[in-house]
Each structure stands twice: as C-alpha cells, then as structure tokens.
Design an enzyme around this catalytic site. Structure first.
Site, PDB file in Angstrom:
ATOM      1  CD  GLN A 126      14.936  13.329  38.854  1.00  0.00           C
ATOM      2  OE1 GLN A 126      14.862  13.072  37.675  1.00  0.00           O
ATOM      3  NE2 GLN A 126      14.555  12.987  39.900  1.00  0.00           N
ATOM      4  N   GLY A 127      19.533  15.536  38.750  1.00  0.00           N
ATOM      5  CA  GLY A 127      20.875  15.033  38.962  1.00  0.00           C
ATOM      6  C   GLY A 127      20.662  13.933  40.248  1.00  0.00           C
ATOM      7  CE1 TYR A 128      16.937  13.982  43.080  1.00  0.00           C
ATOM      8  CE2 TYR A 128      15.380  12.254  43.287  1.00  0.00           C
ATOM      9  CZ  TYR A 128      15.974  13.337  43.675  1.00  0.00           C
ATOM     10  OH  TYR A 128      15.167  14.033  44.722  1.00  0.00           O
ATOM     11  CB  SER A 129      20.117   7.912  37.576  1.00  0.00           C
ATOM     12  OG  SER A 129      18.660   7.721  37.699  1.00  0.00           O
ATOM     13  CD  GLU A 244      10.630  11.187  38.659  1.00  0.00           C
ATOM     14  OE1 GLU A 244      10.998  10.835  39.592  1.00  0.00           O
ATOM     15  OE2 GLU A 244      10.888  11.023  37.532  1.00  0.00           O
ATOM     16  CB  SER A 379      12.259   0.170  37.454  1.00  0.00           C
ATOM     17  OG  SER A 379      12.617  -0.689  38.613  1.00  0.00           O
ATOM     18  CG  ASN A 380       6.694  -0.520  35.582  1.00  0.00           C
ATOM     19  OD1 ASN A 380       6.904   0.588  35.534  1.00  0.00           O
ATOM     20  ND2 ASN A 380       6.171  -0.984  34.143  1.00  0.00           N
ATOM     21  CD  GLU A 381      11.538  -4.503  36.291  1.00  0.00           C
ATOM     22  OE1 GLU A 381      11.600  -3.088  36.441  1.00  0.00           O
ATOM     23  OE2 GLU A 381      11.096  -4.841  34.973  1.00  0.00           O
TER      24      GLU A 381
END
Length: 394
Positions: A126-129, A244, A379-381
């Site tokens: 995966q090329g996301y971040s 996901e 993220s959880n945030e």
C-alpha cells in the site's frame, strides 16, 4: 437483537474448525503461537492452502472466485483462524485492492489483476502514507504528471508494510494542484520493477523489518494503470479504508492473547505462588477480561446489524479504538508478568530463551510491535474525532 449464531452459522464454525485442524501446518501454527513473525514462505504457503479451499477471499463474490460470505461468516472464519494460531491473511491485495477493483476498476483491470491476487503471482503493498501525510492523508505530495500515454511519478511513501516482499504497489498520487486537496488525488497501480523505484527498510523498535520507505524518481506508469477517473482517487481511498477497518477490532487475536496471558500467569511465580493467585495481578486480569467480553458483545451487535443490512456509522471507529487498546493492555500485562525476562534485547549474561517460560520468549517483541496498532488503519485519535463529530452531529 439475537446475538447467538444461527444453526447454519454454527455448522460453518464447526466446518472451519475441522478444516484448520486438518490443513493448518503445525510448524506454522507453532511459530505464530510463540509470537514469532511468520516467514514469507509461511504466508505464501497458507494463502495457497486457503485458495485451494476457496476461502482465501471468502467475502469476494463467487463471480470473482470468492464465497460471498457476509460479515458474520467472515468474523467466524477470522476468529477461528486466530484461535488456531494461523497466520493473518496479508490484506493489501485481498481486502483492500480487490474490492476496489471490483467497484472502480475496468473489466480489463479485473481480469488482469484479481486472479493474480488469488493465486499469489502478485503481492501488493500500500502506497498511502508519506512523511508529511499520514493521518492527514489529503496532504500527500507524491505527484503524477501526465506525459502522453504515461504518468511520471515522483515522491516518497513510507510505512509500507511488507513492501520488501511485494512486486506491485497501489498508490495515491497528486494529479491536480489547485482547489481542495481531496479533489486532486488519483489512484495508480505501479509495478515495483519499474525503473526509478527504490525500497528501503525501516528498522522497528523490536528489531524487526516489517515496514519500508519507497522512493519514486521519474517513474513511468502507463495511463491504463489509473483506477477510476483522474482526480477521483479520494473516493476510492475512503472506500478502501472502509474495507481495511472491517473486523479491525481483532477480537480473535485478543481472545488468543488473553488465553496465553492466563497460561503465563499460571507458570510464573511470585513469593512462591503462581502469579495468577496474586490479588493485584488477578484483579487486573479480571478487569481486562470484562473489557474483552464487552468488546466481543459490541462486535457481535455490529455484525448482526451489518448482516441485517443496517448502516454502520460510529461502530467501526469505536471497535477500532477498543480493540487496539485491549490488545495493547494484554501485551502490557504479559510484559509485567515476565519481569526481567521481557527485556527485548538481553545482555550477554541474560538469555531470554532460557528464562522466559516456553512459548513466551518473543513476548517483548510482540509488545513493542503492537505499539503500531493504535496508529495504523486510521489512528485512534482520528477515530475519536470521527466519533465526536458523529455523536454531536457536526
């Protein structure tokens, strides 16, 4: 709301258990049970076994080689696999790209790539971040400029999980540079053997290599590798992230990890007694077990709602937060039970393999590796922000 499995679902659960008992190679299950990372060969071998059974992509429609499972069947399958110490299915091709191609891809892309995902010819990553675009994904800067019948891609991706094993990568790239950031993103399929791509491993805190940086320098990508319309990639990105987060609570992994914690607490002694008899430690375990049971019930409520055609809103975010917090809490309590034997990098005078009880020598590596689970998949945030906006109606 009936949270019990139907007779048909109970029969399916029995079928999965029988299959796992017969088909899961014991040496692979033993490695996973000890907390070791499965090897590339382990993962490819397990994928091939599941594909022969027709269960590798159980939720895919039968027309594309799947079984058409619903959310409850998927939950049963994944929980039983976790309890049996089967390797987790590598999700990038099967759970992320596959559904994207079925919804947004051309007939040619579906015919080309879906069979190759199933039979293992292609391993996708995966090329996301990017270094400046993780949780704020719309800020991504990797660009793709049109040059005739190709895009020219330049930029960098990071945290590319298992990219060292992959031969292809799906990427979000910027193809428009004015207007809202979300409106200038496209979704490209890229062959990692293309000239101009460099993959560099990132060493993680527990000492392993699981993630990578990927650099693109004047990489030529055929226009036919665009999925969906140009500049419409943000819609695809959100659709993919929804898949996901399916079953992201990972209840099966937490149930298995808690059983191992109980086993550990019976083996380790403090003051001449098993740790499980220590009032403070026992109270911590009881609290954690209650949290785990509550999460399993919440997960079943969500699955029942989804199976009935209900629209899920806040539930996936809530379960993502709760599931990852509980798994990290189990890891933490296991580390406390081990004491000095939990040191991730023992000195020459301290041999962890000799000190830790059998099956728990890799406990510390699991503790540190699982620090990531509250970050990936959104993220959880970010999930808490989604919950707050949803509940406050803003």
């Amino acid at each position: 709301m009936d949270l019990a499995f139907s007779p048909e679902q109970q029969a399916f659960q029995s079928e999965v258990r029988a299959f796992l008992a017969e088909a899961l190679p014991p040496e692979i299950a033993a490695r996973v049970g000890r907390g070791e990372e499965p090897t590339r060969d382990d993962m490819e071998r397990w994928h091939a076994i599941l594909n022969d059974k027709g269960w590798l992509a159980g939720t895919w429609p039968e027309a594309f080689g799947g079984q058409g499972w619903g959310p409850i069947e998927l939950h049963i399958f994944e929980e039983e696999c976790a309890l049996a110490n089967a390797p987790r299915i590598v999700p990038f091709g099967l759970k992320m790209l596959g559904p994207v191609l079925m919804k947004f891809g051309t007939a040619e892309q579906q015919a080309e790539y879906l069979p190759r995902i199933l039979d293992g010819r292609d391993w996708w990553c995966q090329g996301y971040s990017e270094p400046g675009a993780g949780s704020d994904l719309a800020s991504l800067k990797t660009r793709a400029d049109r040059d005739g019948d190709h895009y020219i891609v330049n930029g960098q991706k990071t945290w590319t999980t298992l990219g060292q094993f992959a031969n292809r990568i799906f990427c979000l790239v910027r193809t428009k540079f004015d207007g809202k950031p979300q409106e200038g993103i496209s979704f490209l399929l890229i062959d990692l053997d293309t000239a101009g791509i460099e993959m560099r491993p990132i060493r993680l805190i527990e000492g392993g290599y699981e993630v990578n940086e990927v650099f693109f320098t004047d990489v030529r990508v055929p226009v036919e590798n665009l999925v969906g319309e140009e500049n419409a990639g943000w819609t695809i990105a959100k659709y993919l992230l929804g898949h996901e987060r399916t079953n992201i609570a990972g209840t099966g992994f937490s149930v298995q990890a808690f059983a191992q914690l109980k086993s550990l607490a019976r083996q380790v002694t403090r003051g001449g007694k098993p740790l499980i008899q220590n009032p403070l430690f026992a109270a911590r375990m009881a609290s954690l077990e209650a949290e785990l049971d509550a999460m399993r019930l919440t997960n079943m409520r969500m699955l029942s709602k989804a199976a009935a055609g209900g629209r899920l809103t806040a539930e996936p975010s809530m379960l993502k937060i709760k599931g990852t917090v509980i798994r990290q809490a189990i890891n933490d309590l296991s580390r406390r039970a081990l004491g000095p034997a939990a040191a991730p990098f023992p000195s020459e005078d301290l041999d962890n393999l000799a000190i830790a009880p059998p099956g728990h020598a890799h406990n510390a590596a699991g503790y540190f590796n699982n620090r990531k689970i509250s970050i990936y998949g959104g993220s959880n945030e970010i999930q808490r922000n989604i919950l707050a906006k949803g509940m406050m109606g803003r």
